[in-house]
Design a protein around this motif. Structure first.
Motif, short mmCIF file in Angstrom:
data_model
loop_
_atom_site.label_atom_id
_atom_site.label_comp_id
_atom_site.label_asym_id
_atom_site.label_seq_id
_atom_site.Cartn_x
_atom_site.Cartn_y
_atom_site.Cartn_z
N VAL A 138 47.14 52.85 38.64
CA VAL A 138 45.85 53.34 37.59
C VAL A 138 46.51 53.29 36.27
CG1 VAL A 138 44.57 55.12 37.33
CG2 VAL A 138 45.18 54.76 39.69
N ALA A 139 47.65 53.42 35.74
CA ALA A 139 48.31 53.88 34.44
C ALA A 139 47.77 52.50 33.43
CB ALA A 139 49.52 53.65 34.22
N GLY A 140 47.29 52.98 32.38
CA GLY A 140 46.79 51.87 31.36
C GLY A 140 46.95 52.33 29.81
N TYR A 141 47.28 51.26 29.01
CA TYR A 141 47.39 51.66 27.59
C TYR A 141 46.41 50.65 26.79
CZ TYR A 141 49.78 51.48 23.06
OH TYR A 141 50.12 51.53 22.03
N ALA A 142 46.10 51.20 26.00
CA ALA A 142 45.06 50.50 25.02
C ALA A 142 45.31 50.65 23.56
CB ALA A 142 43.54 50.65 25.37
N LEU B 172 45.79 49.17 45.35
CA LEU B 172 44.70 49.22 44.45
C LEU B 172 44.85 49.16 43.01
CD1 LEU B 172 40.92 50.93 44.90
CD2 LEU B 172 42.22 51.40 42.81
N ASN B 173 44.73 48.19 42.43
CA ASN B 173 44.62 48.01 41.06
C ASN B 173 43.39 48.37 40.14
OD1 ASN B 173 47.31 47.03 41.52
ND2 ASN B 173 46.49 45.11 41.68
N VAL B 174 43.80 49.19 39.19
CA VAL B 174 42.63 49.44 38.17
C VAL B 174 42.71 48.58 36.89
CG1 VAL B 174 41.33 51.33 36.67
CG2 VAL B 174 42.35 51.92 39.10
N ALA B 175 41.62 47.63 36.90
CA ALA B 175 41.71 46.80 35.86
C ALA B 175 40.59 47.23 34.95
CB ALA B 175 41.41 45.37 36.27
N SER B 176 39.73 46.32 34.49
CA SER B 176 38.79 46.80 33.52
C SER B 176 37.54 45.58 33.31
CB SER B 176 39.19 47.02 32.13
OG SER B 176 38.18 47.40 31.21
N THR B 177 36.10 46.15 33.13
CA THR B 177 35.27 45.01 32.83
C THR B 177 35.68 44.40 31.57
OG1 THR B 177 34.15 46.77 31.59
CG2 THR B 177 33.36 46.14 33.70
N ALA B 178 36.63 44.88 30.70
CA ALA B 178 37.15 44.05 29.45
C ALA B 178 37.95 43.13 29.78
CB ALA B 178 37.92 45.10 28.74
N SER C 101 36.32 55.83 48.91
CA SER C 101 35.59 55.45 49.89
C SER C 101 36.16 53.70 50.10
CB SER C 101 34.14 55.13 49.63
OG SER C 101 33.87 54.81 48.25
N LEU C 102 36.81 53.03 49.22
CA LEU C 102 37.09 51.77 49.11
C LEU C 102 38.57 52.14 50.29
CD1 LEU C 102 37.51 50.06 46.05
CD2 LEU C 102 36.54 49.25 48.03
N GLY D 142 49.31 42.58 56.74
CA GLY D 142 48.35 43.72 57.02
C GLY D 142 48.21 44.45 55.61
N ILE D 143 48.57 43.79 54.54
CA ILE D 143 48.32 44.67 53.31
C ILE D 143 47.13 44.22 52.53
CG2 ILE D 143 49.27 45.04 51.19
CD1 ILE D 143 52.23 44.67 52.17
N LYS D 144 46.18 44.97 52.31
CA LYS D 144 44.99 44.69 51.35
C LYS D 144 44.95 44.95 50.01
CE LYS D 144 41.67 45.29 55.53
NZ LYS D 144 40.71 44.47 55.34
N VAL D 145 44.56 44.06 49.40
CA VAL D 145 44.75 44.42 47.74
C VAL D 145 43.07 44.48 47.10
CG1 VAL D 145 45.56 43.52 45.70
CG2 VAL D 145 46.96 43.28 47.85
N TYR D 146 42.97 45.45 46.46
CA TYR D 146 41.74 45.79 45.97
C TYR D 146 41.87 45.94 44.47
CZ TYR D 146 40.38 47.22 50.55
OH TYR D 146 40.10 47.64 51.87
N CYS D 147 40.96 45.53 43.64
CA CYS D 147 40.81 45.44 42.34
C CYS D 147 39.63 46.13 41.95
CB CYS D 147 40.98 44.14 41.61
SG CYS D 147 41.32 44.43 39.79
#
Ligand SMILES: NC(=O)c1ccc[n+]([C@@H]2O[C@H](COP(=O)([O-])OP(=O)(O)OC[C@H]3O[C@@H](n4cnc5c(N)ncnc54)[C@H](OP(=O)(O)O)[C@@H]3O)[C@@H](O)[C@H]2O)c1
Length: 252
Positions: free
Chosen positions: A86-90, A133-139, A212-213, A172-177
């Motif tokens: 989840v960490a992010g820098y802008a 689960l990776n937190v990306a961005s609409t950016a 929920s994901l 058996g690893i699921k990756v979500y973004c």
């Protein structure tokens, strides 16, 4: 009982996710990463006290401690089942204003640290399966003039998620973004200083979707980049309704 690692848990979306996941029956151990020790402790204070919560203060631009932290976690709890990057820098700048330092820090936090943590975690997760689960961005999905480093780093994270989803499926690893839109946090304030944050999506809204994901084992959304967005009008209506209710209770 599952063990979960969450980066960026000292504030904003990462804190909301840590609090929400600590209420789940299938997760017992939560390992939280960020630099700010005081804020990490505050997140812990807001979480379910019946869980094992371990805090690590580390700077993801360095990445030196990552191998040791993941190994300690795996050894202590016998595995790692969930990873949330989840960490992010802008530091929003146009091309001509973007320094090499800005570019490097942005990519170290938003891309390289995800690569490093994921590589270590998968050494454990491939024994049991799990979810990342990776937190990306609409950016990262369309043009953002003036946010060159941030937007392109998020595009890289979306791409990494697609590739890892294919590559890790055999274990058996699921990756979500997930790609949130505007959400009321410090990082968003850096991107849009004049915005009224009471009228945009809140971190808890993102945490609910993430929860929920991770809840449903059969959910066929792995490998996808999912936009999480709330319509501004929803919040305007909500604020108006709450104000109306308050006024009515005062006059009643
Ligand atoms: N808010 C939005 O509108 C929005 C929209 C789309 C995507 N996102 C993404 O959502 C994620 C969470 O951001 P947020 O909005 O919740 O922002 P935030 O409240 O500013 O939180 C950012 C988190 O990242 C951590 N972090 C930053 N630099 C770090 C470093 N060098 N080492 C270790 N940890 C570091 C921070 O912890 P410390 O400062 O304690 O180290 C903090 O916990 C980010 O990936 C962001 O890009 C946000």
């Amino acid at each position: 009982m599952k063990t979960c690692i969450i980066s960026g848990a000292s504030r904003g979306i990462g804190r909301a996710i840590a609090i929400q996941l600590s209420e789940r029956d299938d997760i017992q151990n939560l390992v939280l990463l960020a630099r700010d020790e005081i804020e990490l402790n505050e997140t812990k204070r807001l979480m379910n006290p019946d869980k094992n919560i371990v805090l690590y203060s580390l700077d993801l631009t360095e990445g030196k401690q990552i191998e040791e932290i993941v190994k300690d976690t795996g050894d202590r709890y016998g595995g790692v089942h969930l990873l949330l990057n989840v960490a992010g820098y802008a530091e929003p700048k146009s091309l001509l204003e973007t320094t090499v330092e800005n570019w490097e820090t942005t990519y170290q936090v938003n891309v390289q640290s995800v690569f490093l943590i994921t590589r270590e975690v998968v050494k454990w997760m491939k024994k049991s399966g799990g979810k990342i689960l990776n937190v990306a961005s609409t950016a990262g999905m369309s043009a953002r003039p003036g946010w060159l480093a941030y937007a392109s780093s998020k595009a890289a994270l979306i791409s990494m998620s697609h590739t890892l989803s294919d590559e890790l499926a055999e274990y058996g690893i699921k990756v979500y973004c997930v790609s949130p839109g505007r959400c009321a946090t410090d990082l968003r304030r850096t991107l849009a200083p004049d915005e009224d944050q009471s009228k945009i999506m809140q971190p808890e809204d993102v945490a609910e979707v993430v929860d929920s994901l991770l809840s449903n084992p059969g959910l066929c959304l792995d490998g996808q980049n999912m936009v999480i967005r709330q319509q501004p009008k929803f919040y305007q209506n909500q604020v108006e309704l709450e104000t109306k209710e308050q006024n009515e209770s005062v006059t009643a």
